[in-house]
Design a protein around this motif. Structure first.
Motif, mmCIF file in Angstrom:
data_model
loop_
_atom_site.group_PDB
_atom_site.id
_atom_site.type_symbol
_atom_site.label_atom_id
_atom_site.label_comp_id
_atom_site.label_asym_id
_atom_site.label_seq_id
_atom_site.Cartn_x
_atom_site.Cartn_y
_atom_site.Cartn_z
ATOM 1 N N UNK A 52 -5.470 -5.772 3.387
ATOM 2 C CA UNK A 52 -5.527 -4.849 4.519
ATOM 3 C C UNK A 52 -6.038 -5.509 5.796
ATOM 4 N N UNK A 53 -6.121 -6.841 5.795
ATOM 5 C CA UNK A 53 -6.331 -7.555 7.061
ATOM 6 C C UNK A 53 -5.052 -7.548 7.895
ATOM 7 N N UNK A 54 -3.921 -7.222 7.231
ATOM 8 C CA UNK A 54 -2.636 -7.067 7.916
ATOM 9 C C UNK A 54 -2.530 -5.624 8.414
ATOM 10 N N UNK A 55 -2.187 -5.465 9.697
ATOM 11 C CA UNK A 55 -2.257 -4.157 10.356
ATOM 12 C C UNK A 55 -1.482 -3.073 9.618
ATOM 13 N N UNK A 56 -0.203 -3.318 9.309
ATOM 14 C CA UNK A 56 0.592 -2.256 8.701
ATOM 15 C C UNK A 56 0.131 -1.947 7.279
ATOM 16 N N UNK A 57 -0.443 -2.950 6.585
ATOM 17 C CA UNK A 57 -0.957 -2.725 5.232
ATOM 18 C C UNK A 57 -2.195 -1.826 5.287
ATOM 19 N N UNK A 58 -3.035 -2.029 6.298
ATOM 20 C CA UNK A 58 -4.190 -1.150 6.482
ATOM 21 C C UNK A 58 -3.747 0.279 6.763
#
Length: 246
Positions: free
Chosen positions: A140-146
């Motif tokens: 979730x350091x990746x924007x869309x994954x968060x």
């Protein structure tokens, strides 16, 4: 102890769980079992549909899966020829003392009554044996994954796991931490189907499920990194906590 209804909700989606949930990367499984030899006796607690069981088998080890949910056991048997899971939970394992070189848990440790489970795990492990829970957690350091996690109420992440579980009780040496990065390639429909195997969605009312699905599809259709893509790489951080039995 975690919610019992949620813990036993996965059987309703056992086939999709087995199809869409990510596999555990070989380096993570190897690290979890490092030092146990080339053909160790491994117990897989909360084995589910056998995703981790098959990963351990592929390394040449002998595996005894243990799983309380009958639908998950049936899927494990169907997907893992020649292997049937024992019908039990981690708090009461139907195996003799010191029978295992290693005990693993894939994605299920947070459902255990940990005080009772630690006693059972120590009992079935030989002295010097390894206990290693493993999690595949979206990065979730990746924007869309968060944003995906926010919509689908995916509360678990690598930081939470590392901070929450600091010891396995007096029978075990201090925990060692391993982290491994990998990804799965999914279509947008696959991502929605995978999230339908999560306990929050499985136990939510129909109206709440519909809202989640609508927001997920909007994210997949409109986010700059996802819009128009036929397939998506979903990044994961695999966290392994490993400790030896004293």
């Amino acid at each position: 102890m975690a919610d019992h209804t949620q813990a036993l909700s996965f059987g309703a989606a056992a086939a999709d769980y087995d199809r869409f949930r990510p596999r555990y990367p070989d380096p993570a499984v190897r690290w979890a079992l490092d030092g146990l030899g080339s053909s160790a006796r491994i117990v897989d607690l909360g084995a589910g549909t056998g995703i981790l069981t098959r990963g351990v088998l592929a390394l040449g080890h002998e595996v005894t899966p243990v799983e309380p949910d009958p639908a998950m056991r049936a899927q494990l048997a169907a997907a893992t020829p020649g292997l049937t899971a024992l019908a039990a939970g981690a708090e009461s394992v139907p195996l003799p003392d010191e029978v295992a070189d290693g005990v693993v848990v894939g994605q299920a440790y947070h459902w255990f009554d940990r005080e009772l489970a630690h006693i059972e795990i120590a009992r079935v492990l030989r002295p010097g044996g390894t206990f290693a829970p493993i999690w595949n957690l979206r990065d979730d350091r990746v924007d869309w994954v968060a944003e995906l996690g926010r919509i689908a109420h995916l509360g678990d992440n690598a930081g939470n796991v590392i901070e929450r579980y600091t010891d396995f009780g007096p029978a075990f040496e201090p925990i060692e931490l391993g982290e491994f990065n990998h990804h799965t390639t999914l279509t947008p429909d696959d991502i929605v189907a995978m999230l339908h195997t999560r306990s929050y969605w499985l136990t939510a009312p129909a109206e709440r499920r519909a809202t989640i699905d609508q927001e997920l599809r909007e994210l997949l259709a409109t986010h700059p990194e996802l819009a128009g893509r036929e397939t998506v790489e979903l990044p994961y951080r695999t966290i392994v906590l490993r400790a030896r039995r004293r």
